[in-house]
Design an enzyme around this catalytic site. Structure first.
Site, short mmCIF file in Angstrom:
data_model
loop_
_atom_site.label_atom_id
_atom_site.label_comp_id
_atom_site.label_asym_id
_atom_site.label_seq_id
_atom_site.Cartn_x
_atom_site.Cartn_y
_atom_site.Cartn_z
N HIS A 1 3.11 -11.94 6.25
CA HIS A 1 3.99 -11.58 5.14
C HIS A 1 3.76 -12.44 3.90
O HIS A 1 4.56 -13.30 3.58
CB HIS A 1 5.45 -11.66 5.59
CG HIS A 1 5.71 -10.87 6.83
ND1 HIS A 1 6.77 -11.09 7.66
CD2 HIS A 1 5.03 -9.83 7.39
CE1 HIS A 1 6.74 -10.24 8.68
NE2 HIS A 1 5.69 -9.48 8.53
N ASN A 2 2.64 -12.21 3.26
CA ASN A 2 2.36 -12.90 1.99
C ASN A 2 3.02 -12.12 0.87
O ASN A 2 2.85 -10.90 0.79
CB ASN A 2 0.85 -12.94 1.74
CG ASN A 2 0.11 -13.70 2.81
OD1 ASN A 2 0.02 -14.92 2.76
ND2 ASN A 2 -0.41 -13.00 3.80
#
Lengths: 409, 587
Positions: free
Chosen positions: B515-516
């Site tokens: 989850h960037n």
């Protein structure tokens, strides 16, 4: 847009017979011809994948050799631009083309002969409006002596009964409309009626299922066991309109029939077909004694099923409506001829995608991980579980199918 | 010299969730749309057949569905004093490769953000005072509210068939759902998944401690479902192969399951796979994009002219493409000026592992997004006044699969190999249990993305450089959440337990999540955002970044996909209803 033209087609066919519709160039007549070409699934054979509409080129694998559907655009050199209107009618009604040249019955004139002359002439009006495409097709690729068309005189004498459809006054007009479509333009029996050694229809058992092109076209009579007797009229309608219902999904050659033809038919005509099919065949249908659960093939098949099939088709063979076909109670599964079953297990298959059922789920191939004996065992298990009953599948039948699939991937 | 192709109305960069949703919505409007996808075509039945999709070595260990560093990598460092070095293998986070993108290999955990997440800075300032927010914390309000996004969340959930139980229907609290969630206009499309034994135990313990457990919303769906595009999905079989795997049962929502069957039927849509977009082309004014340039597998370069460019790649690659194309001013952490690459954020997760007494969990019976969760410690659902940190996360029992190569818990002190290890592994396999927290990662002045000054890719373009570390706020948050989780774990009376709160420094080789977020953030002010509230570039009005996680101003305590999907629909509507009628800046 497609829906609009469907609606237009439905509207227009009600004009049949009115005086102005006789004008061969009237829009209404051309449109009626277009719709009849849909009923006849002309595109199914005469349009090659990715090719121009009706320019021919699709090869039909018959038991006798390869026949390639010719170019039926109005191109004068390579199409049917030189055909007179009467020759066009003779082609559909009698299997005779330009200068009396005989057609092979892969062109379903034995069915088209049931069509009214007016319908055939309306189709002619439509085909004149198709864009002409220059595409020379060598239609006849049969081996000697079958490549000699004169042999067809003999074939026709045995197998061909020319004549228009005769309405049955005992039945409703909807039934008669359905019978006309099924026997005539839609030529359902071409695939679904069992064939004689010479490839003629076994007229005593219409629509009882037949093998072609590595597939078994199932029994579509009301036989409860091997046919579609357990399908309601609505089930039939949904299947023809979308290619998917709560029992099964269409794939193989039926995909083409659904894509080009049945999914584009008017709702009234689909309902008529369903009404007729719900009243065809003898009904009933006897069930053989199922193979015993303790049988070796059954036990091996149960284990293979659990590992390889149950994730989609469920432990109880119930499948998933409109996604994974239901195996329990399936006519195709219990048919005498396991060609389609072996075909889909070995090569996998993809369901048709339509506006009404766009998903087009597919079954993967298992040829790389199951031996002939294993495929035979799992098919025997599927054919004899959850209330199903059918003869055990011999490994040799799977081996034959594997060999023929290797020849025509 | 690139060969020029015929013009299209819309070019879509990347065919994952956002790309396929936008392509479908715009193709349905009659626009001529082409998508250009770096990776291969992927099809549910032929690429992920249930006959071999559950191959842990191929997919779970050797990462078959993921980006190869040869295709694209990045350099990383913890702070601006260090020299960043290239990642030679992806391990800390795993970007997907191919049609479907990260929407293929995800677990399926599909959340909405909290209403107060959308006005985070104003909310915290109002409740605790502006001076309480650390000076270097660059969190900001979203330019769109929860209320505005609600119907778009709803649309995405219906597209994907999400399983779950509503906790708040139109403001009315619902028993069994999440009592903290924002209002929902409708119930989930499919009912919650069945819970496994471990989750039932967690829920029982959490309830005893006074919390309100609820089933996690899931894109692994509980029953067959037909979505609004007429596409049919199947029922989850609880095989436990979701994360890192494709689903051959049509049971986990992905672009190929939920959108592509309808999209691929459209004659005005086409896709060019295994072709990498190297640049968004601008006209001489620099104010208008003329299309994109891409390179196919034979090295041939093509120019695809288009009136609208949609940047729909994975969040990190959205940022890099904008930087390489010179759209928007690159962020400078020293002056704090510039925007592209600003507010990169990640996620702060932690866990408690246990061995339970006399319990057989059969933890291989699993699904990527099953489990029971609590939300008492997420966002600002709890009072942060004396805690010394902001943010939070949800926590619970995610039984996502116990695949034997990577999941073989043994008691403490067990040798790492040999007969004793084998015995312990066999005994503990079904009683080992892990529960986890999934926490926020707020944005900071010194966490950002820019172009690396040293390293280049095979096209000669600079790699992107990531500068990131956990800050005290996140470390404290993780400690607090992990302590609460350990209290619940203790209530399960385990034989042994290990709590592992997140500690710094951030290590790019230890997997946490993919989850960037951030880097092309959306905002109301062009000084602090790359795109406006309609995900439209402030600088080049025919370029949109429609809802990839790169537009998040900071990361909240939930998985991003639900919000990514909602923003994709939000942007699609903005383009359809506003931009097409009057092309130009929408704000």
């Amino acid at each position: 847009m497609m829906n609009r033209s469907l609606a237009a087609a439905a509207l227009l066919i009600s004009f049949t017979g009115s005086a102005f519709a006789q004008d061969p160039q009237s829009f209404d007549r051309v449109e009626r011809g277009r719709y009849l070409a849909v009923l006849g699934d002309c595109a199914g054979c005469h349009t090659a994948p990715g090719g121009a509409p009706f320019a021919g080129g699709l090869a039909l694998e018959t038991p006798f050799g390869k026949l390639v559907a010719p170019n039926i655009t109005p191109d004068r050199e390579t199409g049917i631009g030189n055909l007179t209107d009467d020759e066009f009618v003779a082609a559909l009604h009698e299997g005779r083309s330009h200068n009396g040249k005989r057609l092979y019955p892969a062109m379903p004139y034995p069915a088209y002969t049931k069509m009214t002359e007016d319908d055939v002439r309306a189709m002619r009006s439509y085909f004149k409006t198709v864009a002409p495409v220059s595409n020379a097709v060598i239609a006849n690729q049969l081996p000697f002596p079958l490549n000699i068309r004169l042999a067809l005189v003999f074939w026709n004498w045995l197998n061909f009964a020319p004549g228009r459809y005769q309405p049955n006054p005992q039945k409703s007009s909807e039934w008669n409309r359905g019978a006309y479509i099924v026997e005539g333009p839609a030529h359902c029996g071409t695939c679904h009626t069992p064939k004689t050694l010479l490839g003629g229809d076994k007229t005593g058992t219409p629509l009882a299922g037949a093998t072609l092109q590595g597939w078994f076209a199932p029994n579509i009579t009301t036989d409860n066991h091997k046919g579609v007797g357990s399908w309601s009229k609505e089930d039939l309608v949904q299947y023809l309109k979308t290619g998917a219902n709560s029992f099964t999904l269409a794939s193989g050659p039926m995909s083409e029939a659904i894509t080009h033809s049945t999914s584009q038919m008017s709702d009234a005509d689909i309902a008529a077909i369903a009404t007729y099919l719900k009243d065809s065949g003898a009904g009933g249908g006897s069930k053989p004694t199922p193979v015993a659960a303790g049988d070796n093939a059954m036990r091996a098949g149960a284990a293979i099923y659990k590992d390889g099939c149950a994730a989609c088709h469920k432990d109880n063979g119930g499948g998933e409506a409109q996604l994974f076909p239901k195996l329990a109670g399936s006519a195709l599964v219990q048919s005498d001829d396991p060609t389609t079953l072996a075909h889909v297990v070995l090569s996998g298959t993809r369901a048709v995608s339509t506006v009404g059922a766009p998903t087009a789920p597919a079954m993967p191939a298992f040829d790389w991980r199951l031996t002939d004996a294993q495929v035979a065992a799992v098919l025997t298990y599927i054919r004899n579980s959850w209330g199903n009953a059918a003869a055990a599948v011999p490994a040799s039948a799977v081996a034959d199918q594997r060999t023929s699939l290797a020849k025509t991937p | 010299m690139a060969r020029k192709l015929p013009r299209k109305d819309v070019v879509v960069v990347g065919l994952g969730w956002t790309g396929s949703i936008l392509a479908y919505e715009l193709a349905k409007q009659g626009l001529d749309v082409i998508a250009i996808e770096r990776g291969p075509w992927r099809d549910t039945a032929t690429d992920f057949p249930p006959g071999y999709a559950q191959d842990e070595l191929r997919y779970g260990v050797r990462l078959d569905l993921f980006l190869r560093p040869q295709q694209e990598t990045l350099t990383v460092r913890n702070n601006m004093k260090q020299t960043a070095l290239p990642i030679r293998s992806f391990s800390g986070f795993l970007p997907g490769n191919g049609v479907g993108g990260a929407g293929v290999h995800w677990n399926g955990q599909t959340w909405r953000f909290l209403p107060s997440d959308f006005n985070l800075r104003s909310h915290l300032e109002q409740r605790y005072g502006a001076d309480k927010i650390p000076a270097d914390m660059t969190i900001q309000d979203w330019p769109v509210s929860y209320d505005e996004l609600e119907s778009y969340y709803d649309r995405f959930e219906k597209l994907a068939g999400i399983s779950g139980k509503a906790g708040n229907l139109n403001g009315q609290k619902q028993a069994g759902g999440n009592p903290f969630e924002g209002w929902r206009s409708s119930e989930y499309p499919t009912p919650p998944l069945k819970q496994n034994y471990g989750s039932a135990l967690f829920a029982e313990a959490a309830q005893k401690l006074g919390y309100s457990p609820f089933p996690r919303p899931s894109a692994n769906i509980s029953e067959a479902y037909t979505n609004p595009l007429g596409i049919r999905m199947g029922q989850c079989t609880y095989c436990g192969f979701c994360e890192r795997f494709g689903c051959g049962n049509y049971a986990k929502a992905s672009p190929q399951v939920c959108v592509l069957p309808a999209l691929m039927r459209m004659p005005n849509f086409s896709v060019q796979t295994e072709s990498e977009v190297t640049k968004i082309n601008l006209d001489s004014t620099g104010k208008r994009a003329t299309g994109v340039t891409y390179v196919d597998t034979s090295g041939e370069e093509w120019e695809q002219p288009a009136d609208i460019v949609l940047v729909c790649a994975f969040s990190l690659f959205n940022v890099r493409l904008m930087l390489l194309s010179g759209i928007g001013k690159p962020y400078d952490p020293v002056s704090g000026k510039g925007v592209v690459g600003r507010n990169y954020a990640y996620q702060t997760t932690s866990g408690v592992s246990m061995i339970l007494k006399d319990k057989i969990l059969n933890s291989f019976i699993a699904t990527g997004s099953g489990g029971m969760m609590i939300d008492e410690f997420n966002g600002d659902n709890f009072d942060h006044k004396d805690l010394g940190f902001f943010g939070g996360g949800y926590m619970g029992s995610g039984q996502t699969g116990a695949r034997p190569i990577t999941t073989l818990p043994v008691p403490k002190g067990t040798p790492k190999w040999g007969a004793q290890w084998k015995k312990a592994a066999a005994e503990t396999y079904s009683s080992g249990y892990g529960i986890s927290t999934h926490g926020s990662s707020y944005s900071y002045r010194d966490c950002y993305l820019d172009l690396d000054p040293t390293y280049k890719d095979h096209f000669g373009r600079p790699l992107m450089r990531m500068t990131f570390d956990f800050h005290d706020n996140e470390i404290k948050m993780s400690q607090f959440l992990t302590d609460r989780l350990a209290e619940i774990a203790k209530a399960l009376d385990p034989v042994e337990m290990t709590a592992s709160p997140r500690k710094g420094p951030w290590n790019s080789t230890i997997y946490q999540t993919t989850h960037n977020t951030g880097g092309t953030v959306m905002g109301a002010d062009p000084e602090t955002s790359v795109v406006n509230r309609y995900c439209q570039s402030w600088d080049v009005s025919n370029v949109f970044v429609p809802g990839g996680a790169s537009v998040f101003p900071q990361n909240h305590g939930y998985n991003p996909t639900g919000t990514v999907g909602a923003l994709a629909y939000w942007t699609a509507d903005a383009i359809k209803d506003r931009y097409l009628k009057n092309p130009g800046p929408l704000v």
